[in-house]
Scaffold this active site. Sequence first.
Site: not given
Ligand code: NAI
Length: 496
Positions: A398, A301, A192, A267
């Site tokens: 972050e 990250c 996904k 991660e």
């Molecule tokens: P997110 O954690 O919401 O999204 C990452 C993935 O999880 C996407 O594929 C999303 O569709 C999925 N997802 C979201 N809610 C879910 C749920 N309830 N159950 C299962 N899957 C779910 O990250 P988002 O909203 O894109 O970004 C928000 C913040 O997250 C950023 O500002 C940053 O601080 C952090 N982030 C960290 C990342 C990293 O590489 N560690 C990457 C992306 C975001």
Amino acid sequence: MTPDLAPETRAFLARRHALYVDGAAQPPARPATLEVTDPATGLPISSIALGEAADVDRAVAAARRALHGPWSRLTADERTRILLEFSRLCDARARQFTELAVLDNGMPRAIAESTAPFCSQFLRYYAGWVSKIAGRTLPSAGMGKRPGELQAYTLREPVGVVGAITPWNYSFGMEMLKIAPALAAGCTLVLKPAEQAPLAALLLAELATEAGVPPGVFNVVTGLGETAGAALAAHPGVDKIAFTGSTEVGRLIVHAAAGNLKRVSLELGGKSPVVVFPDADLAQAIPGIAMAGFLLQGQNCVCGSRVFVHEKIAREVAEGVAAFARNMAIGGGFEPGTMIGPVISREQRDRIERLVATAQPEGARLLTGGRRPREAGWFFEPTVFTDCRPDMTIVREEIFGPVIAIQTFADGDLEAIAAQANDTVYGLSGSVWTRDLATAHRMVRLIDAGQVGVNVHAAMDPTMPFGGNRQSGWGREFGEEGLELYLKTKAVTITW
Ligand code: NAI
Ligand code: MG
């Protein structure tokens, strides 16, 4: 500015994208689509299907059939050949992956160009592991048996059906971190991808099929996190979730996984320290610090967002990093010389602005940046704050944007300096800048992170385990450790 795109990129963007299940494009159960936009303009470039729980069911069923079917009957050599062919096809499509990353993620072209070969290299690295997966013969002599009367050994088996949930920041790079070791281990998967940058995942799935990966082994369900992602995380037919994203969603995944106690690797976020000692080579350190904070607009990250500088050199370092920031060309990924592209979305740009707005009222001093340089597209200037303190919002949260917060330290023991660096809930990455070997080695041990660099921040290589401590996650991807996430052990005893 959009250059002449490769014809295959144009054709790919113009398609009405479906889900990818059981080796073919398939429409979602309910017809719903989501626009995919170019973050440099905010304008639509393509659209994807919005998969939901019923689609996840279908994909998981296909992955289960493939797990016990053709995929399990291949020899290690046959699986290796398929992964090598997949890698070759990724190389052959490097231009398309690059163009998609610029348009879909907002990557500056140079970063997109280096991510494409990283993906094929990652596949080749794990292709090499396929033939080295092996159990052990054990010297067991239990149950009243004499040596030689009992045969004990272990088998390494794929953990089963994997659900991979990935973020937008490096899209296909992040996806490959899960695809390559899962396939090498003999698992099947349902991916996904992030809804903000979902296109490359669909191309990867097509290339996998072209390379000979049997139908159902690698499925893609595009859709929203709260629906498709949540359904995958909770699915009783999924044996393991591999997640990269926010710490907040990581917690939701852990809860969702509890139903069938599936395995989980995570991660998550970071707030990584960069510690600069007065003997550091500043000609190397200053650009190193700036890039640690600003690479891919800070949407990393491992972003080196908390900088600690010895007070003797604090001014020189802060001014050097600010000067570097002012010289970074901001623009769309295709504009020549761009070093700072757009951030992924209006939401992220607004979130960065909200966090940055807390800095000056809380007492930080702005050296450079802090604003959106233009209205069209989701841009934010590379930003440097000094006079930061541990309790400030920009030091704790972050930001996932191009924002560096500088604090200082005085002469003192290294343990006290490391305690400052470790004063965060995260533990993903960190770097130490010094010419002194003793300082370097001692700080490496004192910093609580999955990865520490000396005179380099967050170097990555397929061979090097990568992952976080504390709220930065569970487990390690990359390297042999990354393969282990997809294997389970069976103990076998035979008597005669
Ligand atoms: P997110 O954690 O919401 O999204 C990452 C993935 O999880 C996407 O594929 C999303 O569709 C999925 N997802 C979201 N809610 C879910 C749920 N309830 N159950 C299962 N899957 C779910 O990250 P988002 O909203 O894109 O970004 C928000 C913040 O997250 C950023 O500002 C940053 O601080 C952090 N982030 C960290 C990342 C990293 O590489 N560690 C990457 C992306 C975001
Ligand atoms: Mg989210």
